[in-house]
Design a protein around this motif. Structure first.
Motif, mmCIF file in Angstrom:
data_model
loop_
_atom_site.group_PDB
_atom_site.id
_atom_site.type_symbol
_atom_site.label_atom_id
_atom_site.label_comp_id
_atom_site.label_asym_id
_atom_site.label_seq_id
_atom_site.Cartn_x
_atom_site.Cartn_y
_atom_site.Cartn_z
ATOM 1 N N GLY A 44 0.814 -1.204 0.000
ATOM 2 C CA GLY A 44 0.000 0.000 0.000
ATOM 3 C C GLY A 44 0.847 1.253 0.000
ATOM 4 N N ILE A 53 3.713 7.495 2.716
ATOM 5 C CA ILE A 53 3.605 6.329 3.597
ATOM 6 C C ILE A 53 3.640 5.075 2.738
ATOM 7 C CG2 ILE A 53 2.178 5.111 5.279
ATOM 8 C CD1 ILE A 53 1.018 7.893 6.011
ATOM 9 N N GLN A 55 3.433 1.041 2.845
ATOM 10 C CA GLN A 55 2.926 -0.026 3.709
ATOM 11 C C GLN A 55 3.530 -1.352 3.248
ATOM 12 O OE1 GLN A 55 -1.149 0.767 2.838
ATOM 13 N NE2 GLN A 55 -1.360 2.225 4.509
ATOM 14 N N ASP A 57 4.373 -5.649 4.281
ATOM 15 C CA ASP A 57 3.717 -6.752 4.985
ATOM 16 C C ASP A 57 4.531 -7.387 6.105
ATOM 17 O OD1 ASP A 57 5.529 -8.016 3.312
ATOM 18 O OD2 ASP A 57 4.068 -9.377 2.421
ATOM 19 N N ILE A 90 7.569 4.265 6.812
ATOM 20 C CA ILE A 90 7.237 2.876 6.483
ATOM 21 C C ILE A 90 6.353 2.320 7.585
ATOM 22 C CG2 ILE A 90 8.152 0.556 6.115
ATOM 23 C CD1 ILE A 90 10.650 1.874 4.915
ATOM 24 N N HIS A 91 5.213 1.810 7.175
ATOM 25 C CA HIS A 91 4.254 1.232 8.118
ATOM 26 C C HIS A 91 4.228 -0.274 7.891
ATOM 27 C CE1 HIS A 91 0.176 0.074 9.538
ATOM 28 N NE2 HIS A 91 0.536 0.836 10.541
ATOM 29 N N PHE A 93 2.422 -3.726 8.518
ATOM 30 C CA PHE A 93 1.154 -4.302 8.945
ATOM 31 C C PHE A 93 1.437 -5.511 9.819
ATOM 32 C CE2 PHE A 93 -0.805 -1.909 5.538
ATOM 33 C CZ PHE A 93 -1.994 -1.534 6.138
#
Length: 151
Positions: A44, A53, A55, A57, A90-91, A93
């Motif tokens: 994402g 941002i 995203q 995994d 960087i996010h 999940f």
């Protein structure tokens, strides 16, 4: 039935579809800047004020993605200068945890309960209830068997 809703120019579903297509295109732009083994892990892309941002995994891939932050940021700055992007976040999940299976425990009716169920079944008009009670009463174990199967 859904087609007219999607075709309405001002419809909410049409807006959602356009937004989903936009985010898919943004994701494709970001993935194209990464090596093949990393592309599938970028799941994402979003924007928050002046922050891009990304995203991802799994945390192991986030480390590798950091090497490409400047490249990806520069591509988005070039294609979307109106966003005035200045940094990357960087996010990661979190992995969804697999539910814990609770083993089912079987309980068996006592001989007394089984006899009561058979009596009720004989005096019941409902054929479904009668059959269920008789079947359940058959699960009763003889007194000598109960010690073997006790939980």
């Amino acid at each position: 039935m859904l087609k007219p809703l999607l075709n309405q120019s001002g419809g909410a579903l049409n807006h959602l579809l356009q937004e989903a297509q936009l985010f898919q295109a943004l994701l494709s732009v970001g993935q194209a800047q990464l090596p093949p083994e990393l592309q599938a892990h970028l799941i994402g892309v979003g924007f928050e004020q002046s922050t891009l941002i990304l995203q991802i995994d799994e945390s192991i891939w986030a480390t590798q993605l950091r090497f490409f932050e400047d490249t990806v940021l520069n591509v988005y700055k070039t294609h979307f200068p109106h966003l005035a992007l200045t940094r990357v976040k960087i996010h990661i999940f979190p992995k969804s945890q697999t539910p814990i299976k609770v083993p089912k425990t079987s309980s068996f009716p006592s001989d007394t309960d089984a006899q009561t169920m058979q009596l009720i079944a004989r005096n019941t008009d409902s054929q479904g209830l009668k059959m269920a009670l008789l079947k359940l009463s058959q699960r009763a174990q003889p007194a000598t068997d109960k010690t073997k199967h006790a939980p």
